[in-house]
Design an enzyme around this catalytic site. Structure first.
Site, PDB file in Angstrom:
ATOM      1  N   ASP A 161       0.910  -1.022   0.092  1.00 52.70           N
ATOM      2  CA  ASP A 161      -0.069  -0.024   0.041  1.00 52.70           C
ATOM      3  C   ASP A 161       0.803   1.148  -0.105  1.00 52.70           C
ATOM      4  OD1 ASP A 161      -2.139  -1.340   0.013  1.00 52.70           O
ATOM      5  OD2 ASP A 161      -2.271  -1.542   2.162  1.00 52.70           O
ATOM      6  N   TYR A 200       6.927  -9.006   7.706  1.00 52.61           N
ATOM      7  CA  TYR A 200       6.517  -7.671   7.885  1.00 52.61           C
ATOM      8  C   TYR A 200       6.929  -7.256   9.404  1.00 52.61           C
ATOM      9  CZ  TYR A 200       3.307  -8.738   4.244  1.00 52.61           C
ATOM     10  OH  TYR A 200       2.617  -9.162   2.879  1.00 52.61           O
ATOM     11  N   TYR A 221      -3.714 -10.429   3.903  1.00 50.57           N
ATOM     12  CA  TYR A 221      -4.177  -8.970   4.184  1.00 50.57           C
ATOM     13  C   TYR A 221      -3.443  -8.803   5.589  1.00 50.57           C
ATOM     14  CZ  TYR A 221      -6.542  -8.623  -0.134  1.00 50.57           C
ATOM     15  OH  TYR A 221      -7.249  -8.673  -1.305  1.00 50.57           O
TER      16      TYR A 221
END
Length: 579
Positions: A394, A464, A537
């Site tokens: 994003d 992440y 996600y």
């Protein structure tokens, strides 16, 4: 260079007939010209580009003698017959099986050609005026002076082998020889700045040319099939496309000083009819008793217009009007896409991966695509570029660690960068004042780079680091419960935030491992490190997305959880790593 040829006698013919036929064929070896003599013709000129066209504008010396021998070795009645229906000399040569460099030469003038035809190689044969024109049977003998030696536009090739065509402006251009057309093409290639190390020639011609040729072939077969020379000659017939490619390839190799063959650089000649032709039909007029047959259009067997090979010649009639419109020629030099691949890092939370516009308003200050692709494109002198990456983050997510694999696809690159120049491109991108994006391990890649990118998208794992807030103080038991979860399976419905552009699906994903890193003097904030399956996600896994992702960090800890920041720290793929 000449080689001897022998022909077996045919017992059922008289001695005189055999001798005459042998005279028709005895000089066939003059068509097999070696390329060395033509190459020497060029090597003696100080500047190939400036003198190549001049050296081919006239036939002289040895070339003239070879053309004379080629003409005289052909069956004179067939030559005159073909000329009488408007067939150009190059088409006559290829129909009668002439091979060699003769197609690259200028042809003699009408007077010179008449002189060559003034000594028939088969004296007992009468002069033919074809009954193809309008169906009239003209029985009176015609003198050679009455024959149109080179028609304005050939009734078979429509000027392609005469090197006559309409250009992009609709103007008629008469080049006359392959070298003259090749010179124009080579000048245009150099003007456009193409860097060539090889090339392949592509040719596209109208289908009507094959139909025209088939009509003539059927007529000639019916009229001359009993002649000794017929099978020998017509079995060696060369197509229009092959003759054009042979003549143009030799000329372009000399002018561009590179070899032809399989290459990423393509030179394409596209010929198209300027308008539907009614003068040389794609279908023919049929007399009574003509049969139709739905077959292919292999030469000498059947045609797309349905004529059978055994039909009478009266069924094949050319209209009175001659074709007078050459084809429209479009020339294009292009290179198949080249690819530069590497990994990028993104340090800003206001940079999208690709250019992002909403209602004509840019989102973010820049994009990775524009920073990298926009710099590479002018270096390669390409027409355009496409940016491909192994997944995307994003706009508010940073890409750190080893970076994300990417490819930049350059369309029609006129310059292929060297290894040193690619390294310079990488350095210059990394030295940009913005410091928004960094490139690593940039290099030229072949088509397999594209495969690696797409295979990795489905198989890769991603790591992440997320800054998380929870609604209660973090406890030691929470750290242990999170760390103990291995290969956790979760079910995710399409997130609410992307439902407007993604299908409403349920996806099973795997969280391979997680661990919590506490933040000093903060009981409700922590860093969550995790490794997941591609396509997970992460934001929704943290807050649960109104129950659409289960389980989530919030449901595991039994409290409300929100994600404040997210970074991608690693994309586990084998491509574009440091060597």
């Amino acid at each position: 260079m000449r080689t001897s040829s022998t022909y077996a006698p045919v017992p059922q013919h008289s001695e005189k007939k055999r001798e005459s036929a042998a005279n028709c064929l005895r000089r066939e070896n003059c068509f097999q010209m070696s390329s060395e003599s033509e190459a020497a013709h060029f090597s003696n000129t100080p500047d190939a580009n400036s003198t190549a066209e001049e050296s081919h504008t006239a036939v002289g010396g040895e070339d003239m003698q070879l053309v004379k021998e080629a003409v005289r070795s052909l069956p004179s009645p067939a030559v005159k017959d073909l000329m009488s229906i408007g067939v150009c000399m190059r088409c006559i040569f290829r129909l009668l099986g002439v091979h060699g460099h003769v197609y690259s030469w200028s042809f003699p003038s009408s007077t010179e050609m008449r002189a060559m035809l003034g000594e028939p190689t088969c004296p007992e044969e009468h002069i033919v005026v074809s009954s193809l024109k309008g169906g009239e049977d003209k029985k009176n003998s015609s003198s050679y002076e009455d024959l149109e030696v080179e028609p304005e536009t050939c009734s078979i090739c429509l000027g392609i082998l005469q090197f006559i065509y309409y250009d992009a402006k609709g103007l008629m251009v008469k080049k006359g020889t392959a070298i003259s057309l090749a010179l124009s093409i080579s000048e245009q290639i150099k003007k456009e700045g193409h860097q060539l190390d090889s090339f392949s020639l592509e040719v596209s011609i109208p289908t009507v040319i094959q139909e025209n040729e088939h009509i003539v072939h059927l007529y000639m077969k019916r009229k001359y099939r009993s002649e000794l020379w017929f099978e020998e000659r017509f079995s060696k017939c060369i197509s229009t496309k092959e003759v054009l490619k042979f003549a143009m390839t030799n000329s372009l190799e000399k002018l561009l000083d590179v070899k032809s063959g399989p290459s990423s650089c393509r030179i394409r000649l596209t010929y198209a009819q300027t308008k539907p032709s009614s003068t040389v039909p794609s279908s023919v007029e049929r007399g009574e008793g003509c049969k139709r047959r739905k077959t292919g259009n292999a030469l000498g067997e059947s045609s797309s217009n349905g004529l059978e090979d055994h039909e009478s010649s009266e069924c094949i009639i050319f209209p009175e009007d001659k074709v007078n419109d050459p084809c429209h020629l479009v020339f294009l030099c292009y290179r198949t896409p080249i690819y530069l691949g590497g990994r990028y890092l993104k340090f800003s939370r206001n940079v999208s991966q690709t250019r992002w516009m909403i209602d004509d308003e840019r989102m973010g200050e820049a994009s990775v695509e524009e920073i990298i692709g926009g710099y590479i494109l002018p270096v390669c002198h390409g027409d355009s570029y496409k940016f491909h990456a192994a997944g995307r983050e994003d706009i508010d997510v940073r890409m750190l660690g080893s970076g994300r694999p990417f490819l930049v696809e350059i369309q029609n690159a006129r310059h292929v960068p060297s290894e040193a120049l690619v390294k310079e491109i990488e350095i210059n991108i990394n030295n940009l004042n913005t410091q928004l994006v960094l490139v690593k391990n940039l290099k030229m890649v072949a088509n397999e780079g594209w495969t690696l990118i797409h295979e990795g998208e489905a198989e890769k794992q991603k790591q992440y680091c997320a800054l998380v807030w929870i609604s209660r103080p973090l406890e030691n038991q929470d750290l242990q419960s999170i760390a103990s979860l291995k290969d956790l399976q979760i079910l995710q419905k399409t997130p609410v935030r992307v439902l407007h552009r993604r299908s409403p699906l349920e996806r099973e994903k795997i969280i391979h491992w997680m661990k919590i890193e506490t933040i000093a003097e903060s009981s409700q904030y922590f860093l969550l490190h995790l490794c997941t399956q591609a396509g997970t996600y992460i934001k929704e896994f943290v807050h649960g997305d109104l129950g659409r992702t289960h389980p989530s960090i919030g449901s595991i800890l039994g409290c409300r959880a929100e994600i404040l920041q997210l970074d991608v720290t690693d994309v586990k793929m084998d491509c574009f790593l440091a060597e």
